[in-house]
Structures are given as C-alpha cells and as structure tokens.
Design a protein around this motif. Structure first.
Motif, short mmCIF file in Angstrom:
data_model
loop_
_atom_site.label_atom_id
_atom_site.label_comp_id
_atom_site.label_asym_id
_atom_site.label_seq_id
_atom_site.Cartn_x
_atom_site.Cartn_y
_atom_site.Cartn_z
N ASN A 264 1.01 -1.25 -0.08
CA ASN A 264 0.03 0.04 0.01
C ASN A 264 0.87 1.31 0.02
O ASN A 264 0.58 2.18 -0.48
N LEU A 265 1.97 1.07 0.44
CA LEU A 265 2.87 2.44 0.53
C LEU A 265 3.47 2.55 -0.92
O LEU A 265 3.33 3.80 -1.28
N VAL A 266 3.88 1.50 -1.64
CA VAL A 266 4.04 1.68 -3.04
C VAL A 266 3.11 2.24 -3.68
O VAL A 266 3.22 2.98 -4.60
N THR A 267 1.68 1.75 -3.55
CA THR A 267 0.60 2.15 -4.25
C THR A 267 0.49 3.50 -3.90
O THR A 267 0.20 4.32 -5.00
N PHE A 268 0.54 4.18 -2.91
CA PHE A 268 0.44 5.50 -2.50
C PHE A 268 1.65 6.49 -3.16
O PHE A 268 1.15 7.52 -3.78
N ILE A 269 2.66 5.85 -3.32
CA ILE A 269 3.56 6.82 -3.88
C ILE A 269 3.59 6.70 -5.69
O ILE A 269 3.34 7.86 -6.00
N VAL A 270 3.19 5.59 -6.10
CA VAL A 270 3.24 5.52 -7.31
C VAL A 270 2.05 6.24 -7.90
O VAL A 270 1.80 6.99 -8.78
N TYR A 271 0.56 5.97 -7.35
CA TYR A 271 -0.50 6.57 -7.77
C TYR A 271 -0.61 8.09 -7.55
O TYR A 271 -1.45 8.67 -8.08
N GLY A 272 -0.11 8.32 -6.50
CA GLY A 272 0.11 9.99 -6.20
C GLY A 272 0.82 10.49 -7.38
O GLY A 272 0.44 11.64 -7.72
N ALA A 273 2.03 10.03 -7.75
CA ALA A 273 2.74 10.52 -8.67
C ALA A 273 1.98 10.55 -10.02
O ALA A 273 1.92 11.78 -10.76
N SER A 389 -8.73 -5.42 -1.24
CA SER A 389 -8.90 -4.66 -2.65
C SER A 389 -9.27 -3.37 -2.29
O SER A 389 -8.84 -2.29 -3.08
N ALA A 390 -10.40 -3.27 -1.62
CA ALA A 390 -11.21 -1.79 -1.42
C ALA A 390 -10.16 -0.82 -0.76
O ALA A 390 -10.08 0.23 -0.98
N VAL A 391 -9.48 -1.47 0.41
CA VAL A 391 -8.46 -0.59 0.78
C VAL A 391 -7.28 0.14 -0.03
O VAL A 391 -7.11 1.18 0.11
N ASN A 392 -6.76 -1.03 -0.86
CA ASN A 392 -5.93 -0.61 -1.86
C ASN A 392 -6.40 0.50 -2.94
O ASN A 392 -5.55 1.51 -3.26
N ASN A 393 -7.47 0.31 -3.30
CA ASN A 393 -8.33 1.23 -4.13
C ASN A 393 -8.34 2.59 -3.64
O ASN A 393 -8.05 3.73 -4.33
N ASP A 394 -8.70 2.55 -2.27
CA ASP A 394 -9.04 3.84 -1.57
C ASP A 394 -7.64 4.60 -1.42
O ASP A 394 -7.62 5.97 -1.20
N VAL A 395 -6.46 3.79 -0.99
CA VAL A 395 -5.21 4.37 -0.92
C VAL A 395 -4.55 5.14 -2.35
O VAL A 395 -4.16 6.03 -1.94
N ALA A 396 -5.04 4.71 -3.19
CA ALA A 396 -4.68 5.23 -4.48
C ALA A 396 -5.35 6.46 -4.90
O ALA A 396 -4.68 7.32 -5.38
#
Length: 487
Positions: A264-273, A389-396
């Motif tokens: 989820n941290l990788v998700t946050f960085i990549v999808y934030g960028a 999956s829902a949490v990961n979607n929301d993180v993104a």
C-alpha cells in the motif's frame, strides 16, 4: 434467489447494466482532465479552481467508498447501485448546467458521492447473481468492456469539447444512466450479505471525508495552516475511531502484515505521482503545446492500449515468479516515463516529445499494476480479499487527491505561472521530475520490502486495471482459505 448463467438473456442484461454503470464513472474520470483548460477559459479561473474541480470529486469518492460497499451488503446491492446511478446522473446534469466555478465544484463533489455508491455494486452484483462456474467469464467480460470505455473516455471527451462544449462530457451520462436503471430494475435480482449485521461505520466515513477536505483545502489554498491542522486532527480522530469501531470501514489489523503495508505504501507513491502528473499533462499539452482537446485526449491512448495488451500477461508472470521483480522494476519504468515528459514543450512533435514518455509510462504501469493488486490480495487471509482490494483502491485515490493538491505548488506552478506558457512549462518539467523521483523511490522501496511468497500471489487476471485510468478495482470474491505466506 436463483443464480444466473452467462449465456442466458437475463445474464447478458445484468452484464450490460453493470458495464454501463461502471462506464459512466470511468468515462467521466478520464475525460474531465482533458476538459480542464476549456473550463478554465470559460470561467476565467486560475489553477486552484481547476484543482478543486478534480479533487472535490475524489474527496467524496475516497471518503465514502468503503461505507458504500457496506451499505450495498446490508440494504441490497442493486438498490444502492441504482441509487448511485441516479445520484451520479443528477449530479452530472448539475455539472453540465454549472453557472459558475463554485457550482461546478459542488456538483463534482455530489458526483463523487454517486460514484462511491455505484462503484462497489457493479462487480459485487456479478459475484452475487452468477453461478460460480460463470463468474470468471462475466467478470472478464465486464473488465474488457469497461477497459474499452476507459480508452474511449479521453477521445470522446476531447471530441465533445472541440465540437460542442465541455458541458457535454457530463450531459452524455444522462441517457446512459437512464438505460442502466431501466435494465437494472427489470433484470438484476436483488442480493444482500446475510452476515452483514453489524453497524455501518458512518462516523468513520464522515471523519475521513472531512479530514481529507481540511487537508486538501489547507494544501491548495495558501497553504492554510488552520485548515491543515484541522484536517490532520480529523484524520487522527478517524484512526482512533477505527481502532474501537465495532465494524470499521478501515480494518487496521490488515496493516499488521508487513507485505500488505509495504504494497500500500508503494501504491500511495506510484498513484500519487500518476495522479499529479496526469492532472498537469492535459494543461501542458493544450495551453503550451497547442494541442486541441481531441489531440490531447488521443495522446494518452498508448497507455491504455499497452495496459490492455500486457497487464493480464504481467499478472500471469508474477503468479509464476513472484511479484518482487515486477514491483521493483515497474515503478522505475513509470518514473522514466515521467522523466521523459520533460521533453514536452511548445515546439516538439508528438512522436518525439510525447509518445516516448507515454509509451514508457504504459509499459511501467503494465508491469506494475497486476502484480501490485495480486500482492495486496495475497498478503492477507483469503476471507479478507475483498476489503483488502477496497482499501488498496482507496489508498490510490487518496494519494492522487493529495498529489493534485500538493504537486503544482511544489513545482512552482502558481496562478501567475499558469498564465505564462514559459513558466508553466518550467513548472511542469519540475513536477515531472518530482514524480519520476517518487516512482524510482517506490521501486527501490519495493525491492527492499516486497517478498516472493511460498505460494503464488492470487493474480486477478479478470481485472488488471486500477484507479484513475479505468474503472475502480472491485471487491474480490474470497478464495478458499490457504496457508499463510511465509514471513
């Protein structure tokens, strides 16, 4: 409730309704960024207003998405899905009639509420109403057709803006929504989760939404220290509440898995960028490079095509060798794609200045997305696959929300810079390099923290898409419980 088979007429009508519901949210999400310059010109607004046009939608969607899934389980997935469709359509009508920027921003926030209501339902309906043998086929068809809608979004949006008005990208949702509701009421059987008996965590949804509002307002307007403080305090209150809520919308115990937290941290960085860069790119193309809205919409088509062709294959490779290599290499490729955006200026051609960057970006996302999603699902017990999956979607989505608020200021793109092609180009290039550095950091982080499990990750080949470029990741039906990953 008698379960349906894929080859029946009613089964195909159910598929049509769920695809139509996801399509209007998907097309809208991919088309609005293309419309930002036209909206700015019509209302004579600056960059801050355009940021709010994007973030107001993401705020309510991210804040209420998990609550909406619980509402569907409790009160009926078709009912909540239909309410979401009607809500989204009415908000779209208000967007198309907006008489000032404030009205448009408010209507976009209402759109986000509708999207939150309809998003969890589309795939949950397919999982609930089809016989087990046909669920994979139905979800695969849904995924492919929704992916096509995502690809059409920028092209359709650009064409409507160029030939008519940006307002039509919202008005076009109305006939689609009407057809979806009529089909839904006639053909979709109602379904509920009989085990959904706990209280719905409305308090958590309100706290996280208001916290994100305060944080976003503080980052865009100023920055405003009081708003930032209020936002941070509300988000802290949200975490505290989730620790003791009987049925939390964010199950914090999932983060005890280091693999889940790292992914989820990788998700946050990549999808934030990605969210920040793709907010600025259409403005750069239209305001500086002289692209028409249609040309700007088509310019990102290679990303969609590459993901359609390669994402499922990438998921299959990760299932064989483990996710570590692809989750390390993929974000670095995404970062190199963003670095190539520095070639986009007022003079270069599409083939030399835009195509290289979007091609490498598409390859990086194709390498990253399916393994990332599979790793999130494999990092927790199978019974928690849907909520993971829902949490990961929301993180993104939260990452993209924060990036749109922060990145312009971090890159030096102020209101005055927005009015100057030279200054905006300088800021855009700086923003692209910031996004590139973040993605490379994410790749290094994945290399240090992601493990190849003793069992193959549960790759979701029927839904390789994610977030801003497509329809949202659905709740995933839980597979039979298996041995926990080795730590």
């Amino acid at each position: 409730m008698a379960l349906l088979t894929y080859n029946t007429g009613r089964g195909r009508w159910v598929l049509a309704a769920t695809v139509g519901g996801s399509a209007i949210a998907s097309i809208d999400a991919t088309a609005v960024n293309i419309a930002l310059p036209a909206i700015g010109h019509e209302f004579g607004t600056g960059l801050e207003t355009l940021q709010w046009v994007v973030t107001s939608y993401t705020l309510t969607l991210a804040g209420l998405l998990l609550v909406a899934g619980a509402l569907g389980d409790r009160y009926g997935r078709r009912r909540v899905f239909d309410i979401g469709i009607v809500w989204f359509a009415l908000a779209s009508l208000l967007c198309s009639l907006a008489w000032n920027p404030e009205t448009l921003i408010g209507a976009r926030a209402l759109q986000g509420v509708g999207a939150a209501l309809l998003t969890p339902g589309s795939l949950a309906i397919l999982e609930a109403v089809f016989v087990p043998a046909d669920r994979g086929r139905a979800i695969g068809a849904w995924s492919g057709l929704t992916g096509v809608a995502s690809a059409i979004g920028p092209f359709l949006g650009g064409w409507l803006i160029q030939t008519a008005s940006w307002r039509y990208i919202f008005a076009i949702n109305l006939p689609i929504a009407l057809a979806v509701v009529l089909i839904s009421r006639r053909h979709i059987p109602e379904s509920r989760d009989p085990e959904a008996t706990g209280q719905i965590d409305v308090t958590g949804g309100v706290l996280v939404t208001l916290g994100l509002v305060g944080l976003t307002f503080g980052l865009i307007q100023g920055p405003s220290i009081p708003a930032l403080v209020v936002g941070v305090l509300l988000l802290a209150a949200f975490i505290a509440w989730e620790r003791r809520a009987p049925s939390p919308i964010l199950p914090l115990h999932l983060f005890k898995s280091s693999q889940f937290s790292a992914t989820n941290l990788v998700t946050f960085i990549v999808y934030g960028a990605m969210g920040g860069a793709l907010f600025l790119l259409p403005i750069q193309l239209q305001e500086v490079s002289g692209y028409t809205p249609l040309q700007a919409g088509i310019s990102l088509l290679p990303v969609t095509v590459i993901m359609l062709l390669l994402s499922a294959r990438s998921g299959a490779v990760a299932a064989r060798i483990g996710p570590k290599l692809q989750m390390s290499l993929g974000p670095i490729l995404v970062g190199l794609g963003f670095a190539l955006f520095t070639q986009i200026d007022a003079t270069g051609s599409y083939l030399t200045s835009v195509l290289p960057g979007v091609t490498v970006l598409g390859l990086g996302l194709a390498v990253t997305v399916a393994p990332l999603t599979a790793t999130v699902l494999a990092a927790v017990p199978a019974r928690h696959a849907g909520v993971a999956s829902a949490v990961n979607n929301d993180v993104a989505r939260a990452a993209a929300l924060i990036a749109v608020a922060v990145l312009p200021a971090a890159a030096g793109i102020t209101s005055s810079a927005y009015l100057s092609a030279t200054q905006f180009t300088e800021g855009f290039h700086t923003a692209s390099l910031i996004c590139a550095a973040l993605c490379i950091l994410a790749g290094v982080l994945a290399a240090l923290t992601i493990r190849n499990e003793t069992r193959a990750p549960v790759a979701p080949p029927t839904q390789p898409w994610h977030c801003q470029l497509d329809a949202p990741i659905p709740r995933v039906a839980a597979a039979p419980e298996t041995t926990e990953p080795r730590t």
